[in-house]
Scaffold this active site. Sequence first.
Site, short mmCIF file in Angstrom:
data_model
loop_
_atom_site.label_atom_id
_atom_site.label_comp_id
_atom_site.label_asym_id
_atom_site.label_seq_id
_atom_site.Cartn_x
_atom_site.Cartn_y
_atom_site.Cartn_z
N ASP A 1 -9.28 37.55 9.78
CA ASP A 1 -10.34 38.01 10.68
C ASP A 1 -9.81 39.16 11.54
O ASP A 1 -8.59 39.41 11.58
CB ASP A 1 -10.91 36.87 11.54
CG ASP A 1 -9.84 36.12 12.31
OD1 ASP A 1 -8.79 36.71 12.61
OD2 ASP A 1 -10.05 34.93 12.62
N GLN B 1 -9.29 27.96 23.46
CA GLN B 1 -10.22 28.13 24.59
C GLN B 1 -9.51 28.98 25.65
O GLN B 1 -9.11 28.50 26.70
CB GLN B 1 -10.61 26.77 25.15
CG GLN B 1 -11.41 25.94 24.15
CD GLN B 1 -11.91 24.64 24.76
OE1 GLN B 1 -12.31 24.58 25.92
NE2 GLN B 1 -11.87 23.58 23.98
N THR C 1 -12.07 29.21 7.55
CA THR C 1 -11.69 30.62 7.61
C THR C 1 -10.91 31.01 6.36
O THR C 1 -11.23 32.00 5.69
CB THR C 1 -10.81 30.87 8.87
OG1 THR C 1 -11.53 30.42 10.01
CG2 THR C 1 -10.44 32.33 9.02
N LYS D 1 -14.63 38.83 9.35
CA LYS D 1 -15.34 37.55 9.35
C LYS D 1 -16.33 37.50 10.51
O LYS D 1 -16.00 37.89 11.62
CB LYS D 1 -14.30 36.44 9.52
CG LYS D 1 -14.84 35.06 9.71
CD LYS D 1 -13.72 34.07 10.01
CE LYS D 1 -13.31 34.11 11.47
NZ LYS D 1 -12.36 33.03 11.82
C1 R5P Z 1 -9.33 31.76 14.93
O1 R5P Z 1 -9.44 32.74 15.64
C2 R5P Z 1 -8.00 31.20 14.52
O2 R5P Z 1 -7.01 32.18 14.46
C3 R5P Z 1 -8.10 30.51 13.17
O3 R5P Z 1 -8.52 31.46 12.21
C4 R5P Z 1 -9.12 29.40 13.24
O4 R5P Z 1 -8.85 28.54 14.32
C5 R5P Z 1 -9.08 28.58 11.96
O5 R5P Z 1 -10.07 27.60 12.06
P1 R5P Z 1 -10.72 26.98 10.76
O6 R5P Z 1 -9.57 26.60 9.86
O7 R5P Z 1 -11.49 25.78 11.29
O8 R5P Z 1 -11.61 28.00 10.14
#
Ligand code: R5P
Length: 311
Positions: free
Chosen positions: A169, A97, A226, A192
């Site tokens: 991403d 955040q 992700t 992504k």
């Molecule tokens: C996002 O910008 C972060 O770098 C991570 O890719 C993200 O927090 C991973 O979250 P999750 O494992 O829930 O997809």
Amino acid sequence: MARYKIVAGTASLKFANDVATILNKKVEDVKIGTFSDGEIDVNIINSVRGDDIFIIQSTCSPTNDNLMELLILVDAFKRSSAGEITVVLPYFGYARQDRKAAPRVPITAKLVADMIEKSGVDRVVTIDLHAAQIQGFFNIPVDHLLGSMVFVNYIKNLNLKNPIIASPDVGGVARARTYAKALNYDLVIVDKNRDKKNKSEVMNIIGDIKNKDIIMVDDIVDTAGTLTNAALALKKDGANSVLACCTHGVLSGPALDRLENSSLDRLAITDTIPLSKPHDKIVVLSATNIIAQTIDKIYNKESINTMFDNI
Ligand code: R5P
């Protein structure tokens, strides 16, 4: 003569003990408990007057309790006339955040930085903040270490046949480029599109990944959406193998099940957050060495710059 002492918060007991062992020290004797209503109670057993203090505490889940405990620890040491107080946050919770991503939302990373600073901390040490700019949320020195200091040698030693670095991403490209440069590998990007909180959707892959051994790098693996979505897309496009290196294994909610059923071959994380139970696909590397080195250098007023050579 001023001395320095290592203090362990309850979220980082093993981590702090390992750091202390590397530095030939024992963690300081501090009683941390709770009153019957849940309020946190801290008692430093021996005098720390004039001593430099390194409090090690990841603000991982239960994030709010761990954060509050950290603030109370800092207050206790400040009121006990300690010297310089450094907070070592192997994992800085709420880091995601870090900006107003939508109207009428908080910037909680800044709020937490303010709380930590206000508690009386002189310096912060942390690893792989979600965005490096979070350093600027503090008005005190921040030593920002990188997960690549732990992962680069590990990746080199795998001797992969056709290695290539991938960012899961677009936001992670700068981090992925650091790895690609350090290892002299090429870089691909998984584009992504995330439409809902904790949901991710892979759009397309920028770069050629046919028969490649992919090393996907990220700061956090939380619900593993992700990574597992990206791994699926990479394998569909012809990747030979997919390894992910993520500094902070938050691993909440469906993460472990997703990993189990995913096309991801292996996930390497560090010990900035304790792993709740072993998992066949997860390898844990230790970040305690880089933290111990940093503490030693801070105490001896030496530059930490050489730690960034070759990464
Ligand atoms: C996002 O910008 C972060 O770098 C991570 O890719 C993200 O927090 C991973 O979250 P999750 O494992 O829930 O997809």
